[in-house]
Design an enzyme around this catalytic site. Sequence first.
Site, short mmCIF file in Angstrom:
data_model
loop_
_atom_site.label_atom_id
_atom_site.label_comp_id
_atom_site.label_asym_id
_atom_site.label_seq_id
_atom_site.Cartn_x
_atom_site.Cartn_y
_atom_site.Cartn_z
N ARG A 1 0.80 -1.14 -0.01
CA ARG A 1 0.10 0.07 0.13
C ARG A 1 0.94 1.49 0.17
NH1 ARG A 1 -3.31 -2.70 -1.78
NH2 ARG A 1 -5.14 -3.77 -0.66
N GLU A 2 0.85 2.12 -0.82
CA GLU A 2 1.35 3.11 -0.96
C GLU A 2 0.50 4.46 -0.75
OE1 GLU A 2 4.50 2.46 -4.58
OE2 GLU A 2 2.52 3.17 -5.17
N GLU B 1 -5.39 30.41 9.99
CA GLU B 1 -5.53 30.33 8.39
C GLU B 1 -6.36 31.35 7.82
OE1 GLU B 1 -3.67 29.05 5.78
OE2 GLU B 1 -2.48 27.57 6.90
N GLU C 1 4.85 33.86 2.42
CA GLU C 1 5.84 33.92 1.40
C GLU C 1 5.57 32.91 0.06
OE1 GLU C 1 8.56 36.04 1.58
OE2 GLU C 1 9.39 35.66 -0.45
N GLU D 1 2.82 32.99 -1.42
CA GLU D 1 1.35 32.45 -1.43
C GLU D 1 0.73 33.61 -2.37
OE1 GLU D 1 -1.58 30.15 1.74
OE2 GLU D 1 -0.41 31.81 2.44
#
Lengths: 186, 186
Positions: A36-37, A91, A137, A139
């Site tokens: 599983r990755e 945020e 920075e 964004e």
Amino acid sequence: MELFEKELSSELVYQGSFLKVYKDRVALPDEHISTREYIQHPGAVAILALTAGGELILERQYRYPARCVFIEIPAGKIDAGEAPLSTAQRELLEETGYSAASWTYLGSAHPCIAYSDEMISYYVAEDLTFSARQLDEGEFLEVFTQPVEQVLAMALTGEICDSKSIVGLHWLAAYLAGKMPVVNSR
Amino acid sequence: MELFEKELSSELVYQGSFLKVYKDRVALPDEHISTREYIQHPGAVAILALTAGGELILERQYRYPARCVFIEIPAGKIDAGEAPLSTAQRELLEETGYSAASWTYLGSAHPCIAYSDEMISYYVAEDLTFSARQLDEGEFLEVFTQPVEQVLAMALTGEICDSKSIVGLHWLAAYLAGKMPVVNSR
């Protein structure tokens, strides 16, 4: 039916500046061995910020993987050790410049269960005050507001096609209709 | 405001058995250089399969990254060169054993815009006929049906917390209410 897959070993196969990829060996329910990755992600928050006039705060942001500009609700990654509500407050302020006096936890959803462990916690933010945004920075995003009814329509026409935002709008509509089973904090 | 990020170079930094990770150098809108890491994904489909009795076909599946069993709508990855509608028809039959005489395209959404280019196309499948399912080797999932109204409630309580499924249910509710702007094929 047995569905559980047992971890046999776990390996960090790619550590980028942003993405961490693991490849684990697992025993399937029938005891066959498989791999599983997946992306290991710190989790995120998304915010339905409602103005007193019934408008929702939205963002336009270029998302490089799909190579296009998406209309989204404000969202961001949880910093190490940070409570999800604190991430949401941080945020919203950083990206949009708004603070909210009232926060309501709506629920959590997993955006990408096949190959990421990310979980997004959703909040309604009300009683907003505007100060000034403080973008990270590098964004770049545009902030705008739109009446909630129009935003809900945009989630049906394809104008909003970011799943994170559609899930939030689904829950916001239920919340505004008094149909959301609400837990007040998380 | 300029939002576009220009690709300067692109490198496949991890190629697993399932995941492909790219790391690109990009020029930001302010001409600073940055990197973007993301999963390249072939795209997927998800299916809202409605029985004549008004029940929706659901699955229970263990999703290793989050280490828990999720309740989901049927879904699957698009094979190379495959049309999304063909993927939907193939996956519904393989995973659940059902074929549908009526297919309606609802729309497409991006589950994970920050670090994947995946897009999921959603279909409503009606006029169902059951034959027998043909799970892939190593695929374990339970199939069950539930009245649509109950499923919609489960998407509010947290019982369904897979974003892909919540987006599908949001669109299904609009479709059933005659509010979905419908394109009939894709």
